[in-house]
Write a protein that holds these residues in place. Structure first.
Motif, PDB file in Angstrom:
ATOM      1  N   ALA A 132     -39.278  99.975  37.283  1.00 29.16           N
ATOM      2  CA  ALA A 132     -39.602 100.726  38.049  1.00 29.16           C
ATOM      3  C   ALA A 132     -40.772 101.366  36.292  1.00 29.16           C
ATOM      4  O   ALA A 132     -39.638 102.062  35.496  1.00 29.16           O
ATOM      5  CB  ALA A 132     -39.504 101.604  38.126  1.00 29.16           C
ATOM      6  N   VAL A 133     -42.441 102.010  36.052  1.00 33.16           N
ATOM      7  CA  VAL A 133     -43.296 102.200  35.111  1.00 33.16           C
ATOM      8  C   VAL A 133     -43.653 102.998  34.685  1.00 33.16           C
ATOM      9  O   VAL A 133     -44.285 103.256  35.917  1.00 33.16           O
ATOM     10  CB  VAL A 133     -43.406 101.117  34.180  1.00 33.16           C
ATOM     11  N   ILE A 134     -43.432 104.532  34.339  1.00 34.26           N
ATOM     12  CA  ILE A 134     -44.288 105.065  34.813  1.00 34.26           C
ATOM     13  C   ILE A 134     -45.096 106.026  33.032  1.00 34.26           C
ATOM     14  O   ILE A 134     -44.479 105.736  31.950  1.00 34.26           O
ATOM     15  CB  ILE A 134     -44.109 106.732  34.169  1.00 34.26           C
ATOM     16  N   VAL A 135     -46.716 105.342  32.732  1.00 30.11           N
ATOM     17  CA  VAL A 135     -47.527 105.723  31.917  1.00 30.11           C
ATOM     18  C   VAL A 135     -47.527 107.343  31.514  1.00 30.11           C
ATOM     19  O   VAL A 135     -48.101 107.879  33.246  1.00 30.11           O
ATOM     20  CB  VAL A 135     -48.591 104.508  31.924  1.00 30.11           C
ATOM     21  N   GLY A 136     -47.304 107.307  30.852  1.00 28.90           N
ATOM     22  CA  GLY A 136     -47.235 108.231  30.307  1.00 28.90           C
ATOM     23  C   GLY A 136     -48.851 109.387  29.084  1.00 28.90           C
ATOM     24  O   GLY A 136     -49.736 108.008  28.988  1.00 28.90           O
ATOM     25  N   ARG A 137     -49.624 110.226  28.644  1.00 27.91           N
ATOM     26  CA  ARG A 137     -50.134 110.029  27.290  1.00 27.91           C
ATOM     27  C   ARG A 137     -49.662 109.020  26.870  1.00 27.91           C
ATOM     28  O   ARG A 137     -50.481 109.138  25.371  1.00 27.91           O
ATOM     29  CB  ARG A 137     -50.967 111.201  27.594  1.00 27.91           C
ATOM     30  N   LYS A 138     -48.607 109.124  25.670  1.00 23.63           N
ATOM     31  CA  LYS A 138     -47.882 108.780  24.598  1.00 23.63           C
ATOM     32  C   LYS A 138     -46.541 107.905  25.277  1.00 23.63           C
ATOM     33  O   LYS A 138     -46.610 107.924  23.666  1.00 23.63           O
ATOM     34  CB  LYS A 138     -47.417 110.198  23.989  1.00 23.63           C
ATOM     35  N   SER A 139     -46.233 107.785  25.918  1.00 23.13           N
ATOM     36  CA  SER A 139     -44.954 107.000  25.892  1.00 23.13           C
ATOM     37  C   SER A 139     -44.596 106.234  26.874  1.00 23.13           C
ATOM     38  O   SER A 139     -45.501 106.894  28.888  1.00 23.13           O
ATOM     39  CB  SER A 139     -43.827 107.937  25.504  1.00 23.13           C
TER      40      SER A 139
END
Length: 158
Positions: A132-139
């Protein structure tokens, strides 16, 4: 924007590496504007013992439900890509998990994220952990969710 592309469990028993095309897909959908909607898809790749090479992240389709703080991946399009890659590689490239974006610098999973991941992990026929991956603005937030539903947060290899 530069995300780390190699990750490991704390005991270094499981290593993950995200390919350049996968990272490019993540970067393409970062929610860097106030009106940007969440995006997501599935993760495809190869398994090497306990290690994984994530070769592809599918892009959201026109049928997926996308809002500022909500994403629902519908099977249309994503399943066909997974089935095609599975067949073309004689089962080498397989479904590894899910990814989606959050409109925050350093993302954390919501209760809804965790509930959905638990359901998807329990449905895995091979009983391997779901990525499971969540893509944020910086990490990125990266977690392995076993079929029991209790995940292992991974740390980047810096």
């Amino acid at each position: 924007m530069h995300f780390m592309n190699s990750w490991a469990t704390a005991d270094r028993q499981t290593l993950l590496h995200f390919s350049v095309p996968t990272m490019n897909t993540f970067r393409q959908y970062v929610q860097d504007r106030d009106n940007a909607c969440e995006a997501g898809g599935i993760l495809l790749g190869t398994v090497h013992g306990t290690h994984m090479l994530i070769e592809q992240a599918t892009a959201p389709t026109a049928r997926d439900r996308r809002f500022r703080t909500f994403f629902e991946r519908l099977p249309f399009g994503h399943k066909e890509v997974a089935d095609s890659r599975w067949a073309a590689t004689q089962g080498t490239v397989r479904y590894l998990g899910e990814w989606h974006t959050h409109p925050e610098d350093h993302p954390r999973p919501s209760g809804l994220d965790r509930a959905e991941w638990s359901i998807l992990a329990a449905q895995r026929l091979d009983k391997r952990p779901m990525l499971a991956v969540i893509v944020g603005r910086k990490s990125l937030y990266v977690e392995l969710v076993p079929c029991s539903g209790v995940g292992s947060i991974l740390a980047c290899i810096c």
